[in-house]
Each structure stands twice: as structure tokens, then as C-alpha cells.
Design a protein around this motif. Structure first.
Motif, PDB file in Angstrom:
ATOM      1  N   ARG A  53      39.179  33.742  32.291  1.00 30.87           N
ATOM      2  CA  ARG A  53      40.028  34.927  32.130  1.00 30.87           C
ATOM      3  C   ARG A  53      39.266  36.078  31.484  1.00 30.87           C
ATOM      4  NH1 ARG A  53      45.965  32.482  30.925  1.00 30.87           N
ATOM      5  NH2 ARG A  53      46.326  34.647  30.358  1.00 30.87           N
ATOM      6  N   THR A  54      38.410  35.752  30.543  1.00 30.23           N
ATOM      7  CA  THR A  54      37.622  36.798  29.874  1.00 30.23           C
ATOM      8  C   THR A  54      36.658  37.458  30.859  1.00 30.23           C
ATOM      9  OG1 THR A  54      37.769  35.497  27.858  1.00 30.23           O
ATOM     10  CG2 THR A  54      36.087  37.216  27.899  1.00 30.23           C
ATOM     11  N   LEU A  55      35.953  36.636  31.651  1.00 33.59           N
ATOM     12  CA  LEU A  55      34.966  37.194  32.584  1.00 33.59           C
ATOM     13  C   LEU A  55      35.646  37.894  33.766  1.00 33.59           C
ATOM     14  CD1 LEU A  55      32.251  34.367  32.570  1.00 33.59           C
ATOM     15  CD2 LEU A  55      32.165  36.584  31.416  1.00 33.59           C
ATOM     16  N   LYS A  56      36.770  37.384  34.140  1.00 30.30           N
ATOM     17  CA  LYS A  56      37.542  38.030  35.235  1.00 30.30           C
ATOM     18  C   LYS A  56      37.887  39.460  34.836  1.00 30.30           C
ATOM     19  CE  LYS A  56      41.900  37.297  37.845  1.00 30.30           C
ATOM     20  NZ  LYS A  56      42.920  38.287  37.527  1.00 30.30           N
ATOM     21  N   GLN A  57      38.348  39.590  33.603  1.00 30.45           N
ATOM     22  CA  GLN A  57      38.723  40.907  33.113  1.00 30.45           C
ATOM     23  C   GLN A  57      37.486  41.802  32.937  1.00 30.45           C
ATOM     24  OE1 GLN A  57      40.527  40.849  29.260  1.00 30.45           O
ATOM     25  NE2 GLN A  57      41.295  42.927  29.429  1.00 30.45           N
ATOM     26  N   LYS A  58      36.434  41.225  32.348  1.00 31.51           N
ATOM     27  CA  LYS A  58      35.219  42.007  32.068  1.00 31.51           C
ATOM     28  C   LYS A  58      34.636  42.617  33.345  1.00 31.51           C
ATOM     29  CE  LYS A  58      30.540  41.391  30.208  1.00 31.51           C
ATOM     30  NZ  LYS A  58      29.565  40.408  29.714  1.00 31.51           N
ATOM     31  N   HIS A  59      34.673  41.840  34.439  1.00 30.33           N
ATOM     32  CA  HIS A  59      34.025  42.319  35.670  1.00 30.33           C
ATOM     33  C   HIS A  59      35.029  42.835  36.701  1.00 30.33           C
ATOM     34  CE1 HIS A  59      30.051  41.126  34.363  1.00 30.33           C
ATOM     35  NE2 HIS A  59      30.596  40.018  33.887  1.00 30.33           N
ATOM     36  N   ASN A  60      36.267  43.018  36.274  1.00 32.14           N
ATOM     37  CA  ASN A  60      37.286  43.587  37.167  1.00 32.14           C
ATOM     38  C   ASN A  60      37.357  42.807  38.485  1.00 32.14           C
ATOM     39  OD1 ASN A  60      39.201  45.305  38.210  1.00 32.14           O
ATOM     40  ND2 ASN A  60      37.720  46.849  38.877  1.00 32.14           N
ATOM     41  N   VAL A  61      37.487  41.503  38.351  1.00 28.52           N
ATOM     42  CA  VAL A  61      37.496  40.625  39.529  1.00 28.52           C
ATOM     43  C   VAL A  61      38.936  40.414  39.989  1.00 28.52           C
ATOM     44  CG1 VAL A  61      37.036  38.258  40.322  1.00 28.52           C
ATOM     45  CG2 VAL A  61      35.393  39.419  38.823  1.00 28.52           C
ATOM     46  N   VAL A  62      39.154  40.577  41.285  1.00 23.32           N
ATOM     47  CA  VAL A  62      40.446  40.186  41.875  1.00 23.32           C
ATOM     48  C   VAL A  62      40.345  38.702  42.195  1.00 23.32           C
ATOM     49  CG1 VAL A  62      41.803  40.345  44.004  1.00 23.32           C
ATOM     50  CG2 VAL A  62      41.171  42.406  42.772  1.00 23.32           C
ATOM     51  N   MET A  63      41.339  37.934  41.762  1.00 23.34           N
ATOM     52  CA  MET A  63      41.288  36.488  42.009  1.00 23.34           C
ATOM     53  C   MET A  63      42.522  36.078  42.801  1.00 23.34           C
ATOM     54  SD  MET A  63      40.540  33.400  39.383  1.00 23.34           S
ATOM     55  CE  MET A  63      38.951  34.049  38.910  1.00 23.34           C
ATOM     56  N   LEU A  64      42.321  35.909  44.109  1.00 23.65           N
ATOM     57  CA  LEU A  64      43.451  35.543  44.963  1.00 23.65           C
ATOM     58  C   LEU A  64      43.708  34.045  44.868  1.00 23.65           C
ATOM     59  CD1 LEU A  64      42.575  37.681  48.127  1.00 23.65           C
ATOM     60  CD2 LEU A  64      44.116  38.233  46.250  1.00 23.65           C
ATOM     61  N   GLY A  65      44.963  33.656  44.791  1.00 24.25           N
ATOM     62  CA  GLY A  65      45.300  32.224  44.673  1.00 24.25           C
ATOM     63  C   GLY A  65      46.296  31.818  45.745  1.00 24.25           C
ATOM     64  N   HIS A  66      45.852  30.930  46.649  1.00 24.48           N
ATOM     65  CA  HIS A  66      46.788  30.432  47.666  1.00 24.48           C
ATOM     66  C   HIS A  66      47.820  29.516  47.005  1.00 24.48           C
ATOM     67  CE1 HIS A  66      48.321  28.034  51.065  1.00 24.48           C
ATOM     68  NE2 HIS A  66      48.279  29.213  51.652  1.00 24.48           N
ATOM     69  N   ASN A  67      49.014  29.485  47.605  1.00 31.84           N
ATOM     70  CA  ASN A  67      50.121  28.688  47.055  1.00 31.84           C
ATOM     71  C   ASN A  67      49.799  27.191  46.917  1.00 31.84           C
ATOM     72  OD1 ASN A  67      51.821  30.949  46.909  1.00 31.84           O
ATOM     73  ND2 ASN A  67      52.475  30.716  49.033  1.00 31.84           N
TER      74      ASN A  67
END
Ligand code: 13P
Ligand code: SF4
Length: 372
Positions: A53-67
Motif C-alpha cells: 500500500r505504501t509503494l502503490k501510493q508512492k508511485h501512483n500505481v493503479v491496481m486493478l483487482g478482478h472479482n
């Protein structure tokens, strides 16, 4: 059975948009009161989830999650980043972030790359397959076209870019019936899913002549190795032992389009993963659902159980997609660490030639234009 164009669904779990400590992450996980998340799951994974979560935010990553992602992976995606194949494709087409991590299987990530080629699209496990996409290619499309000259080809999104590139239009389980009706002529070739084709044939029996692999021909097709596991006898046994009689007002049996035709006929409702979720949400909102079984990948039910604690779900967790299950927290953390360290991303990155992107984009864009 549904209206088309599902958008990704919501959960009530707060996702990471601010700086959180590991203790905050743990508290959020405990607050989910998820029926299948134990103390051990939370204690064992909180550190990795915090890192992601920290790195996702730091690098402005979109994280798509299939159902179909397991709950801890699914919860890494923001509400609007979660969904079915159609919803995630639509989201991917419009994202501005430089990095897009697709928590799903590679054919899904390919669609994201085709729709947004300037982005870096990454998957946790490039070797994850899909029994539909893996067993049907461009040559198979060409063969069917030669058997039915002039008939348009509608290809299910569960296919790779080279097969899409040979097809006229793409579809997902959320919009197949609608898209089929928009196609010119009486005859439509549907590939590669044989059960799906038979279900569509039944749904459109007065409107279209659906032809598909194995119907009066010897062409190669495929089925979903997960959904084919459900038989009519299984569903009848579930109805009896879980007490979900047919046409019961508050107890429902759901099935995905990829199930066998007799399974789909037995279900009270069928649709894409998000359409199933939406139907459940609507019934819950009107106090109309107390018990449900979903004939689909079992983590879909895990995610439903979290979102709708008031509904009793029966799960079939021997029915997992081994391909989807290859996506896990450690592999996702590895991608983000590689981004953070500016390491080589080729282990994770989806790459397609510009020619393939160009050819495969047309059928996907036609689908998005035809979706309502
Ligand atoms: P959905 O498009 O309904 O999410 O389904 C994708 C899939 O792979 C089903 O097995
Ligand atoms: Fe493919 Fe079936 Fe897995 Fe979906 S559930 S990704 S169709 S093998």
C-alpha cells in the motif's frame, strides 16, 4: 439476462490513500470482520500489505483487482479499481497513472495494454494461463472464418491479442447477448467458449444463428476448466442440502455464463461476476436475500461474503481457478519493489508488438462503443 456495461463494484473496506502504519493496516483488516480471514492471516500478512500500500501510493500505481482475487489481494484495489472483465477494461482505458498492476490473468492485462499502450502494464505472474485463452489462437479463428465465409466473428475477451486481432468484435460475459444482437447478418461465429456459445444460442434462439467450434464442424474450441466442474446434479444437490428451492423469494442460486447449459438453465440468475454481485446487492438493499450459492470461482463468494454479511453463502472452495490463484501478496510486493528500485520490470511487464496492438484494438473498441 442483464443490462450491460457493469461498472466495478464497491466494498466497505477502506483502502490506502493516506500514510498508514502497520498497526493501522492490521486494525483495518480486523475491522473487515471477514468470515474467512483469521487472526493468523492478518498477523502473517499485515507487513506485506503495508509495504504494497505504501509503494502503490508512492508511485501512483493503479491496481486493478478482478472479482476472483482472494480477499487480501482484492482489498488492495480501490473500490473503483475492482470489477469484472468489462468494468476493468473500461477503467484501464481511461487511467492516467504511469503504472498499472493488473491482479488477474495475462489475457486481461493484455486488454489493458491494448487500450492504453503508453502505460506500463504489469502482472504478478506472466505464466498464469486460462483454459479458454490457452487453447484457442489466431489460426483457429482463421479456420472458422474459412468454414463460414462472410459471417462476423465475435470473440470472448478470454483470449489472447493475436486471436482478437483476427476477429470482428470482442465481448465479455457482461455484454455478449447485447453485442451479438448488434452484429449484421443472421449468422455469428462465437469463439472460443463452447458452453458460453451454447448458452448464447439458447438466449438468442429466435434472433441469431450462433455457430461455434464443434457445432456441425470439427474446429477446436475450449471450455472454462473451473465452470465446467459444476454439473446439474451438483446444483440439484446444493438446492436440496442448502435448502434453496427453485423460485424461492429470498434464496437464490447464481451461475456464471461459462457454466454448462443445463447448469445455467437451473440457476435462478446468470450473468458476469459483477452482474451477479449487482443482483445480490439489489436484493440485499430491499431485504430480499437471505441465502445464496454462486456457481463460479470460489473467491468471488469470499468477496461477496465480506460485502454482504447479512447473506448466508455456501462456498465451493475446491472450485478455484489455479491461474487466478497464482496472484499473491508476495508477488505483488515484488513488482512494487522493482518499480521502487528502478529494476528491470520485464519479468512482470505485458508487451505486445505495435502491429498486434493496432489490430486487436479494433474489436475491443467496437465492443466498448456497442456496450451500453
Ligand atoms: P467476468 O468477465 O464475469 O469477470 O469473468 C471473467 C472470467 O474469467 C470468468 O471465469
Ligand atoms: Fe479462465 Fe476459467 Fe480461470 Fe476464468 S475461471 S480465468 S475462464 S480458467
Amino acid at each position: 439476462m442483464h443490462s450491460n456495461g457493469d461498472t466495478p463494484h464497491a466494498t466497505d473496506v477502506p483502502n490506502c490513500t493516506t500514510d498508514l502504519s502497520i498497526e493501522d493496516v492490521k486494525q483495518e483488516l480486523y475491522n473487515r470482520h471477514h468470515p474467512s480471514l483469521t487472526f493468523l492471516d492478518i498477523e502473517a500478512h499485515a507487513r506485506t500489505i503495508h509495504k504494497i500500500r505504501t509503494l502503490k501510493q508512492k508511485h501512483n500505481v493503479v491496481m486493478l483487482g478482478h472479482n476472483y482475487m482472494e480477499p487480501l489481494v482484492f482489498g488492495l484495489s480501490e473500490k473503483e479499481e475492482q470489477g469484472d472483465s468489462l468494468g476493468l477494461s473500461m477503467y484501464a482505458a481511461n487511467t492516467e497513472s504511469p503504472y498499472l498492476i493488473f491482479n488477474g490473468v495475462p489475457f486481461m492485462a493484455e486488454t489493458a495494454k491494448i487500450l492504453n499502450p503508453s502505460k506500463t502494464v504489469l502482472v504478478a505472474d506472466k505464466s498464469a494461463g486460462c483454459s479458454l485463452a490457452d487453447n484457442f489462437g489466431a489460426e483457429d479463428v482463421r479456420h472458422l472464418k474459412s468454414l463460414y465465409p462472410g459471417a462476423p466473428v465475435m470473440i470472448y475477451i478470454n483470449s489472447y491479442a493475436d486471436a482478437k486481432a483476427e476477429s470482428d468484435i470482442c465481448c465479455t460475459s457482461a455484454n455478449a447477448a447485447h453485442i451479438a444482437k448488434t452484429m449484421p447478418g443472421d449468422t455469428l461465429i462465437f469463439v472460443p467458449d463452447i458452453f458460453f456459445a451454447q448458452n448464447l444460442e439458447e438466449e438468442l434462439r429466435d434472433e441469431k444463428n450462433i455457430v461455434y467450434p464443434g457445432k456441425d464442424n470439427t474446429a477446436r474450441g475450449a471450455v472454462c476448466e473451473v465452470h465446467e466442474k459444476f454439473t446439474l446434479d451438483d446444483l440439484l444437490a446444493i438446492r436440496e442440502s442448502f435448502e434453496i428451492p427453485k423460485r424461492h423469494a429470498h434464496r437464490k442460486l447464481y451461475a456464471h455464463w461459462e457454466c454448462r447449459p443445463d447448469v445455467l438453465k437451473e440457476a435462478d440468475f446468470y450473468g458476469s461476476t459483477s452482474q451477479i454481485m449487482k443482483d445480490i446487492a439489489a436484493r440485499v438493499a430491499s431485504n430480499g436475500l437471505e441465502r445464496a450459492f454462486v456457481a463460479s470461482e470460489c473467491e468471488l463468494t469470499s468477496n461477496l461474503a465480506q460485502e454482504f454479511p447479512e447473506v448466508q453463502f455456501w462456498t465451493a472452495c475446491s472450485v478455484r481457478c489455479s491461474h487466478m490463484a497464482r496472484v499473491n501478496l508476495n508477488k505483488i510486493a515484488n513488482i512494487l519493489e522493482a518499480i521502487d528500485q528502478k529494476d528491470d520490470l520485464s519479468e512482470f511487464e505485458i508487451t505486445l508488438s505495435p502491429e498486434t496492438i493496432d489490430k486487436a484494438r479494433t474489436p475491443i473498441e467496437r465492443m466498448l462503443e456497442a456496450s451500453v
